[in-house]
Every structure is written in C-alpha cells, then in structure tokens.
Motif scaffolding. Structure first.
Motif, PDB file in Angstrom:
ATOM      1  N   SER A   1     -33.589 -95.204  15.119  1.00  0.00           N
ATOM      2  CA  SER A   1     -33.827 -95.298  13.793  1.00  0.00           C
ATOM      3  C   SER A   1     -33.455 -95.873  12.870  1.00  0.00           C
ATOM      4  CB  SER A   1     -32.567 -93.605  13.405  1.00  0.00           C
ATOM      5  OG  SER A   1     -31.471 -94.643  13.652  1.00  0.00           O
ATOM      6  N   ARG A   2     -33.582 -95.892  11.715  1.00  0.00           N
ATOM      7  CA  ARG A   2     -33.782 -96.658  10.538  1.00  0.00           C
ATOM      8  C   ARG A   2     -33.729 -95.839   9.367  1.00  0.00           C
ATOM      9  NH1 ARG A   2     -39.637 -97.278  11.580  1.00  0.00           N
ATOM     10  NH2 ARG A   2     -41.441 -97.117   9.507  1.00  0.00           N
ATOM     11  N   ALA A   3     -32.483 -96.650   8.439  1.00  0.00           N
ATOM     12  CA  ALA A   3     -32.803 -96.000   7.197  1.00  0.00           C
ATOM     13  C   ALA A   3     -34.543 -95.937   6.762  1.00  0.00           C
ATOM     14  CB  ALA A   3     -31.640 -97.189   6.030  1.00  0.00           C
ATOM     15  N   ASP A   4     -34.634 -94.608   5.412  1.00  0.00           N
ATOM     16  CA  ASP A   4     -35.551 -94.486   4.914  1.00  0.00           C
ATOM     17  C   ASP A   4     -35.291 -93.665   3.420  1.00  0.00           C
ATOM     18  OD1 ASP A   4     -38.099 -93.874   3.837  1.00  0.00           O
ATOM     19  OD2 ASP A   4     -38.682 -92.622   5.684  1.00  0.00           O
ATOM     20  N   GLY A   5     -34.795 -94.511   2.495  1.00  0.00           N
ATOM     21  CA  GLY A   5     -33.884 -93.904   1.769  1.00  0.00           C
ATOM     22  C   GLY A   5     -32.189 -93.966   2.159  1.00  0.00           C
ATOM     23  N   ASP A   6     -31.975 -92.576   0.776  1.00  0.00           N
ATOM     24  CA  ASP A   6     -30.143 -92.807   1.344  1.00  0.00           C
ATOM     25  C   ASP A   6     -29.212 -91.965   2.126  1.00  0.00           C
ATOM     26  OD1 ASP A   6     -29.844 -94.748  -1.221  1.00  0.00           O
ATOM     27  OD2 ASP A   6     -30.133 -93.038  -2.513  1.00  0.00           O
ATOM     28  N   LYS A   7     -30.513 -90.911   2.912  1.00  0.00           N
ATOM     29  CA  LYS A   7     -29.861 -89.791   3.662  1.00  0.00           C
ATOM     30  C   LYS A   7     -30.868 -90.014   5.352  1.00  0.00           C
ATOM     31  CE  LYS A   7     -28.195 -86.688   0.121  1.00  0.00           C
ATOM     32  NZ  LYS A   7     -28.272 -85.381  -0.366  1.00  0.00           N
ATOM     33  N   LEU A   8     -32.065 -89.552   4.659  1.00  0.00           N
ATOM     34  CA  LEU A   8     -32.860 -89.613   5.768  1.00  0.00           C
ATOM     35  C   LEU A   8     -33.178 -90.692   6.674  1.00  0.00           C
ATOM     36  CD1 LEU A   8     -36.345 -87.704   3.886  1.00  0.00           C
ATOM     37  CD2 LEU A   8     -34.139 -86.741   4.935  1.00  0.00           C
ATOM     38  N   GLU A   9     -33.426 -90.385   8.056  1.00  0.00           N
ATOM     39  CA  GLU A   9     -34.131 -91.374   9.029  1.00  0.00           C
ATOM     40  C   GLU A   9     -34.945 -91.874   9.946  1.00  0.00           C
ATOM     41  OE1 GLU A   9     -30.765 -91.889  11.551  1.00  0.00           O
ATOM     42  OE2 GLU A   9     -28.905 -92.693   9.973  1.00  0.00           O
ATOM     43  N   ARG A  10     -36.001 -92.522   9.441  1.00  0.00           N
ATOM     44  CA  ARG A  10     -36.921 -93.257  10.542  1.00  0.00           C
ATOM     45  C   ARG A  10     -36.856 -93.580  11.566  1.00  0.00           C
ATOM     46  NH1 ARG A  10     -41.637 -90.225   9.627  1.00  0.00           N
ATOM     47  NH2 ARG A  10     -42.996 -91.093  10.552  1.00  0.00           N
ATOM     48  N   VAL A  11     -37.211 -92.925  13.386  1.00  0.00           N
ATOM     49  CA  VAL A  11     -37.079 -92.541  14.370  1.00  0.00           C
ATOM     50  C   VAL A  11     -38.316 -93.551  14.844  1.00  0.00           C
ATOM     51  CG1 VAL A  11     -36.677 -91.799  16.268  1.00  0.00           C
ATOM     52  CG2 VAL A  11     -35.808 -90.722  14.641  1.00  0.00           C
ATOM     53  N   THR A  12     -38.561 -94.702  15.674  1.00  0.00           N
ATOM     54  CA  THR A  12     -39.594 -95.235  16.985  1.00  0.00           C
ATOM     55  C   THR A  12     -38.896 -95.543  17.930  1.00  0.00           C
ATOM     56  OG1 THR A  12     -39.711 -97.187  14.131  1.00  0.00           O
ATOM     57  CG2 THR A  12     -40.777 -97.319  16.294  1.00  0.00           C
ATOM     58  N   ALA A  13     -40.119 -94.892  18.701  1.00  0.00           N
ATOM     59  CA  ALA A  13     -40.018 -95.417  20.046  1.00  0.00           C
ATOM     60  C   ALA A  13     -40.642 -96.888  20.645  1.00  0.00           C
ATOM     61  CB  ALA A  13     -40.357 -93.819  20.681  1.00  0.00           C
ATOM     62  N   TYR A  14     -40.380 -97.223  20.752  1.00  0.00           N
ATOM     63  CA  TYR A  14     -40.968 -98.451  21.234  1.00  0.00           C
ATOM     64  C   TYR A  14     -41.028 -98.463  22.918  1.00  0.00           C
ATOM     65  CZ  TYR A  14     -39.468-100.817  17.141  1.00  0.00           C
ATOM     66  OH  TYR A  14     -39.790-101.149  15.808  1.00  0.00           O
ATOM     67  N   LEU A  15     -42.572 -98.173  22.915  1.00  0.00           N
ATOM     68  CA  LEU A  15     -42.614 -97.757  25.132  1.00  0.00           C
ATOM     69  C   LEU A  15     -43.160 -99.835  25.223  1.00  0.00           C
ATOM     70  CD1 LEU A  15     -43.776 -96.313  26.936  1.00  0.00           C
ATOM     71  CD2 LEU A  15     -45.824 -95.661  26.615  1.00  0.00           C
ATOM     72  N   LEU A  16     -42.324 -99.796  26.606  1.00  0.00           N
ATOM     73  CA  LEU A  16     -42.873-100.622  26.875  1.00  0.00           C
ATOM     74  C   LEU A  16     -43.204-100.191  29.056  1.00  0.00           C
ATOM     75  CD1 LEU A  16     -42.949-103.673  27.546  1.00  0.00           C
ATOM     76  CD2 LEU A  16     -40.549-104.032  29.001  1.00  0.00           C
ATOM     77  N   ARG A  17     -44.287-100.054  29.558  1.00  0.00           N
ATOM     78  CA  ARG A  17     -45.076-100.050  31.025  1.00  0.00           C
ATOM     79  C   ARG A  17     -44.593-100.986  31.830  1.00  0.00           C
ATOM     80  NH1 ARG A  17     -48.827 -96.534  30.424  1.00  0.00           N
ATOM     81  NH2 ARG A  17     -49.762 -97.137  31.707  1.00  0.00           N
ATOM     82  N   PHE A  18     -43.225-100.997  32.524  1.00  0.00           N
ATOM     83  CA  PHE A  18     -42.753-102.129  33.755  1.00  0.00           C
ATOM     84  C   PHE A  18     -44.055-101.996  34.748  1.00  0.00           C
ATOM     85  CE2 PHE A  18     -39.241-102.021  31.025  1.00  0.00           C
ATOM     86  CZ  PHE A  18     -38.307-103.285  31.997  1.00  0.00           C
ATOM     87  N   ASP A  19     -45.071-102.514  34.620  1.00  0.00           N
ATOM     88  CA  ASP A  19     -45.878-102.663  35.702  1.00  0.00           C
ATOM     89  C   ASP A  19     -47.402-104.170  35.570  1.00  0.00           C
ATOM     90  OD1 ASP A  19     -47.434-103.079  33.282  1.00  0.00           O
ATOM     91  OD2 ASP A  19     -48.905-101.268  33.050  1.00  0.00           O
ATOM     92  N   GLY A  20     -45.904-105.376  35.608  1.00  0.00           N
ATOM     93  CA  GLY A  20     -46.442-106.227  35.938  1.00  0.00           C
ATOM     94  C   GLY A  20     -45.270-107.018  35.218  1.00  0.00           C
ATOM     95  N   PHE A  21     -45.909-108.238  34.995  1.00  0.00           N
ATOM     96  CA  PHE A  21     -45.656-109.785  35.491  1.00  0.00           C
ATOM     97  C   PHE A  21     -44.744-109.691  33.806  1.00  0.00           C
ATOM     98  CE2 PHE A  21     -46.511-111.823  39.299  1.00  0.00           C
ATOM     99  CZ  PHE A  21     -45.189-111.191  39.618  1.00  0.00           C
ATOM    100  N   THR A  22     -45.878-109.712  33.214  1.00  0.00           N
ATOM    101  CA  THR A  22     -46.093-110.068  31.259  1.00  0.00           C
ATOM    102  C   THR A  22     -44.988-108.702  30.642  1.00  0.00           C
ATOM    103  OG1 THR A  22     -48.473-110.120  31.971  1.00  0.00           O
ATOM    104  CG2 THR A  22     -47.270-109.681  29.469  1.00  0.00           C
ATOM    105  N   SER A  23     -44.864-107.582  31.609  1.00  0.00           N
ATOM    106  CA  SER A  23     -43.908-106.657  30.993  1.00  0.00           C
ATOM    107  C   SER A  23     -42.373-107.027  31.088  1.00  0.00           C
ATOM    108  CB  SER A  23     -44.715-105.167  31.541  1.00  0.00           C
ATOM    109  OG  SER A  23     -44.252-105.260  32.383  1.00  0.00           O
ATOM    110  N   LEU A  24     -42.461-107.988  31.682  1.00  0.00           N
ATOM    111  CA  LEU A  24     -41.090-108.024  32.585  1.00  0.00           C
ATOM    112  C   LEU A  24     -40.392-109.679  32.014  1.00  0.00           C
ATOM    113  CD1 LEU A  24     -41.211-107.936  36.612  1.00  0.00           C
ATOM    114  CD2 LEU A  24     -39.902-106.771  34.959  1.00  0.00           C
ATOM    115  N   ALA A  25     -41.512-110.066  31.215  1.00  0.00           N
ATOM    116  CA  ALA A  25     -41.705-111.619  30.168  1.00  0.00           C
ATOM    117  C   ALA A  25     -41.550-111.247  28.800  1.00  0.00           C
ATOM    118  CB  ALA A  25     -42.664-111.585  30.060  1.00  0.00           C
TER     119      ALA A  25
END
Length: 385
Positions: free
Chosen positions: A314-338
C-alpha cells in the motif's frame, strides 16, 4: 408376503439413496468452506478503480518493470537522504555554547593565583568553575559573569577585558572541563539507554550509539528515528549524501532524541502456500523476494500455485487514503527466479502465494472420505438387517 418384502426393500433402498445424497451434499458444502485461498479473479472488477471503493492495481513483474521500480526507489531514497542531511548537518561557526552545569577551566598565564586559587593538584573538573543554574560563574576581580549561551572564545574575551583593570595585558585561556548542559537521549534497542553529553566537537549518530554500548541483536541495522523540535525524522544509516557525508557522521544537537527501533517493527508478512507462514523482520530494512521466500522454506511443493505469487503493497495517496498495489510474479522459469532476486520487498509488504485448483480438490476429497466411509458402514448395517 413377496409383495410386502419387495415394498420393504424398495423403501430401504430409497432411504439409503436419500441419505447418501444428503451426506454427500453436506460433505461437499463443508469441504468448500474449509478450502483456503484468495479468489483474485472475483476482485478483478476493482482493479484500477478509485480508492474510496477499494480499488487496487495489479502489476505483472517483468525485467523492464523491476528495473523501473528499482530506479524509482533509488531516486526517491537519494532525495530523502539529501533532505535528511540538510536538516541534520548543522555545524556552526561558534561551536559549543555554555549552559548551566558545565564546568570551565580558566587559565591566566603567569598568574597562578587566578588560575588555580583552590590548589593546583586538583583535577580540572573539581577545580573548575561550575556554571550555576542562572547561567553565571564567579571569578576573582570580576564577580558574577553570565556565560550562558556564549561560546568559549566569547567568554575568553570578556574575562580578559574585565581583568585588564587589575592585570596588565592578561593572557586568558578558557576550556570546558566537563560537558553537562547539553545532552541527547539514546533510546530503543540499545544496550544501555541513557542521555549522552554533547561536547565541543559535537556528537555524531555513530558516536551517540557507541556511547550507550551499541545496539542489541534485535535492533534495526538500517534505520533510526531522530526526534527534534517535535518532528520525527527517519534516518537511513546506509545513506550517503552527494557530498560524501555518511548518515552515521551527522551531528546531533541538544535535546535530540535518537531512537533505535527493533527490526520487528519493520516486518514482511508471508502468507499462503509457503513451507511455513511467518512474519519476517527486516534488520537491514530490505530483502529480496527470493530471500524472503527462502526464509519460509520456499513454496509448498504440493499446494502452491507458482503462477500466483503476489507482493501486496500500500502507498500513501494524500493524507488519509491508501492505494494498494499487487505485484504479480509467475514462478515458471529461470527468468522469474532471477527477477525474484532483483525485486526487493519492503517493510509492511504482504507476500502471498495462492493455492492450486488441484490442492483445493484434494482438500475437498480429504473432507469427503470420512463421510464415504460412514456411508459404507451404514450400507453394511442395512444389508445385514
């Protein structure tokens, strides 16, 4: 008699079938309610929606995206470091100023009776001039002299000017024998929390922490909190300004409160299909996603959906509200591990890995099996009767 037996058999079979259906339905219902997991697809309508209705952002992690995030974080961190250093690096030309409780050693060359009127063999602190609560000292041929708030060189000039009435061309030197008027408090996860005196050289963050015996094993190795003039400033101990000044070399001033927080106050939460679920402290203030996952024994080989590993932030968005960010990573290969090694989790992040559909199915089956066994026993009982 044959007809009666036939009706009885049909009635028994009907009851058994009804009982079978009822128990299977109950088992399926109970099984579904006991399956854990996060239904992300059911919340997709809120992706990108305004904050006040619970909106969030989903960002798929790629090599370019991770590089962009790291660059932005680095620039933000450096800007914060420059801001903090500008507020704390307050060296002045006058240096240390005298206050109540300080002890001064006053030397008048070629006049030992003025230099040590109470005896030359006493230590400087006990033989010196104590600055009283009113900020003044007493000195022969001068009387009361207010020195509070004055630097040493100004006091030297004042004493020389007053003594000139009784001593020809007096040569005066003034030194601080004991620093008592100015202190900074060092609190938190340190070995011996206590006030630390400020000297004429000033005192740095590193010196203040060392003066109380250093930090404990559970202390944060990355951040300290400086409370000054009613403001709390988070200081990155690893930060170096563009002028090459380390955060550990920043100067503290009178009445500063330096607090070393516990690393437990900067955790990452590991939920879902891991080897074990845990709250990970961040002694260094950051950790790679790969290291965080390894710290909880990796992904569960039987239940984890490797295509649904989320870092929720979550990150601040003004004085009170918060913005939620979901970072998605697919562990399906060597690239994702790196990528997991390059992407850093931050304090307050929630790392979640979802369960596979097969895992949910197996959980339901495990809930149904005891019921199936019960039905079989009932069948045997009815047949026997």
């Amino acid at each position: 008699m044959g007809t009666i037996r036939m009706n009885t058999a049909v009635e028994m079979i009907s009851r058994r079938l009804a009982l079978h259906v009822l128990l299977v339905w109950f088992s399926l219902s109970a099984g579904c309610t006991l399956v854990t997991g996060m239904d992300v697809s059911g919340q997709r309508a809120l992706e990108g929606a305004p904050v006040h209705i619970g909106g969030f952002d989903v960002i798929k992690l790629t090599a370019d995206r991770v590089a962009q995030i790291n660059t932005t974080d680095s620039l933000s961190r450096q800007a914060h470091i420059e801001f903090v250093h500008s507020k704390l690096d307050h060296r002045t030309e006058d240096g240390y100023v005298i206050g109540p409780g300080d002890v001064l050693t006053i030397i008048v060359w070629e006049h030992p009776e003025l230099t040590s009127p109470t005896g030359e063999f006493r230590d400087p602190e006990s033989a010196g001039r104590l600055v009283g609560a009113d900020g003044s000292i007493y000195y022969p041929y001068i009387g009361e002299l207010n020195v509070e708030g004055l630097p040493v060189r100004t006091i030297r000039r004042l004493i020389a000017a007053r003594l000139a009435r009784v001593v020809k061309n007096p040569q005066v030197d003034v030194r601080v024998a004991a620093f008592r008027s100015q202190t900074v408090k060092v609190l938190g996860d340190v070995r011996n929390p206590a006030p630390v005196p400020v000297t004429d050289r000033g005192i740095t963050i590193a010196e203040a922490i060392a003066a109380v015996g250093g930090v404990t094993e559970n202390a944060s190795k990355r951040y300290v909190i400086l409370r000054r003039d009613g403001e709390s400033i988070e200081v990155d101990l690893h930060g170096v300004s563009k002028r090459g000044i380390s955060a550990l070399d920043l100067i503290l001033k009178q009445d500063d409160i330096l607090e070393v927080p516990s690393s437990i106050e900067y955790p990452v939460y590991m939920f879902g299909a891991f080897g074990r679920q845990s709250v990970l402290p961040l002694p260094e203030g950051r950790m790679s996603l790969a290291q965080a996952i390894a710290s909880v024994e990796g992904l569960n080989s039987e239940t984890a959906d490797r295509k649904k590993v989320y870092v929720i932030r979550s990150r601040a968005d003004g004085d009170k509200l918060e913005r939620v960010t979901a970072y998605l990573l697919r562990f399906d290969g060597f690239t994702s591990l790196a990528l997991s090694q390059s992407f850093n989790v931050k304090p307050g992040d929630v790392v979640y890995v979802d369960r596979t559909g097969l895992s949910s199915y197996n959980t339901i089956v495990a809930k149904i099996l005891p019921t199936v066994s019960t039905l079989f026993q009932l069948d045997r009982l009815l047949i026997d009767q």
